[in-house]
Scaffold this active site. Sequence first.
Site, short mmCIF file in Angstrom:
data_model
loop_
_atom_site.label_atom_id
_atom_site.label_comp_id
_atom_site.label_asym_id
_atom_site.label_seq_id
_atom_site.Cartn_x
_atom_site.Cartn_y
_atom_site.Cartn_z
N HIS A 1 0.83 -1.21 0.00
CA HIS A 1 0.00 0.00 0.00
C HIS A 1 0.86 1.26 0.00
CE1 HIS A 1 -3.41 -2.63 1.20
NE2 HIS A 1 -2.46 -3.23 1.90
N LYS B 1 16.07 21.26 -11.47
CA LYS B 1 15.41 19.98 -11.75
C LYS B 1 16.29 18.94 -12.42
CE LYS B 1 11.66 18.95 -11.17
NZ LYS B 1 10.40 19.30 -11.83
N GLU C 1 9.56 7.80 -16.95
CA GLU C 1 8.19 8.28 -17.22
C GLU C 1 7.75 7.92 -18.63
OE1 GLU C 1 7.61 12.40 -14.98
OE2 GLU C 1 9.59 12.21 -15.85
#
Length: 470
Positions: free
Chosen positions: A156, A283, A290
């Site tokens: 979870h 960044k 992705e």
Amino acid sequence: MAKLWGGRFSKNTNELVDAFNASIEFDKRLYHEDIRGSIAHATMLGRAGIIPVADAEEIVTGLKQILADIEAGNFSFEVSLEDIHMNIEARLTERIGSAGARLHTARSRNDQVALDMHMYMKREVVEIGELLLKFEQVLLTVAKEHEKTLMPGYTHLQRAQPITFAHHLLAYFNMLQRDFRRLQGVWAGADIMPLGAGAIAGTTFPIDRFDVASQLNFADVYANSMDAVSDRDYVLEFLSFASILMMHLSRLSEEVCLWSSTEFAFIELDDAFATGSSMMPQKKNPDIAELVRGKTGRVYGHLQAMLVTVKGLPLTYNKDLQEDKEGLFDAIDTIKFSLAVYSDMIATMKVNVDKMEQAVSKDFSNATDLADYLVRKGLPFRQAHEVVGKCVAYAIKNGKFLPEVTLTEYKEFSDLFEEDLLETLKPENCVAARTSYGGPAFTENAKQLIRGAEILNMQRAVLEDLHKKI
Ligand code: ARG
């Protein structure tokens, strides 16, 4: 250019129809298989006495020249000639005249395209198999380096029980190993020779389909001509394999994205495998992971599209079947690219061992071990669970983790607790104690690494064998 099927037509094809109908833009990638298949067919026609041997020889020579031309970039593919089959045949006849016009004896484009696709599929199975095994090796290598690296295992997405990074990576290794097994299944579906089925009902000529099969290294020959021209199961099998493989890579991608976030900071991707932001100078984004996760959707889409394309088709060939190619080719390109880039990305990533170990030492992932401790002292598990649940609630309330709760405090919950509970709570002991088969214990993990390497070697041998049969 004149159509090879133009005999019964009295008008030129409408330009839009030509463009809509043509598959040459994408099926030209089958040129090698088309030529190899035609060489085998012509050779068989000569041997069986269906065409003169001299014509067969001329055809073979002509086809080899065309192959060389295509490979040298000296061949112009014509949309008006529709597909790869007619582009090559038309050029052959233009070059060698009447011998070339005999090539299509006892053959239809329906069995010809099926043959090309089967051969192409076999070649791609081998290329993809190589990339798959390379990635398996990367996972094994990184797992071996991190046999002792502790981290929390999650359910979870909540910290569950201590594991090692090796154990986590070996889970993916096992998935890929099944992917390879599925790939072997794709090979089996593709390794059946369809030529000789003609358009639908075989041929009146005394062809030898087994001769063609043996020239082209096929293990089997389609036993039913109608099945041979309409079967696309092997395409569906491939797309199913590809979808499941992408699903595995996509799940790993999700973890790579999480792990490389500042919140986790378990890994840092190599600069060569990350990208920056055009606006935010700080960044470093996991774009590759992705993209792989994103591309999974289109591979699923190709599987779905193909399932829908074939579901309502009456036997045998219908032009709908031409739609089998673009999705398949795209799926092939996508998984090859994804596997190649993933291997290198995982091989070069930096693993923040300290961060992982910090995460596992400052949490409650050792709670099950405390319950198991009580069970070993005689308490039924369900009661032990209850007792430790209360200890956890107590610790949280008092801003402590389990090792910081004192023995006196523990005694309030059960007098079975003794000094030795502290040893039980150490994450490395939690891992070491999980010796059940397949568990993360260091001893078990070492066995899994050895078994993994053995399986990889077996798969390498399988692939080497398939390589000889393309
Ligand atoms: N380009 C076609 C395909 O990919 C080849 C077979 C065409 N057959 C036909 N009867 N029109 O399916």
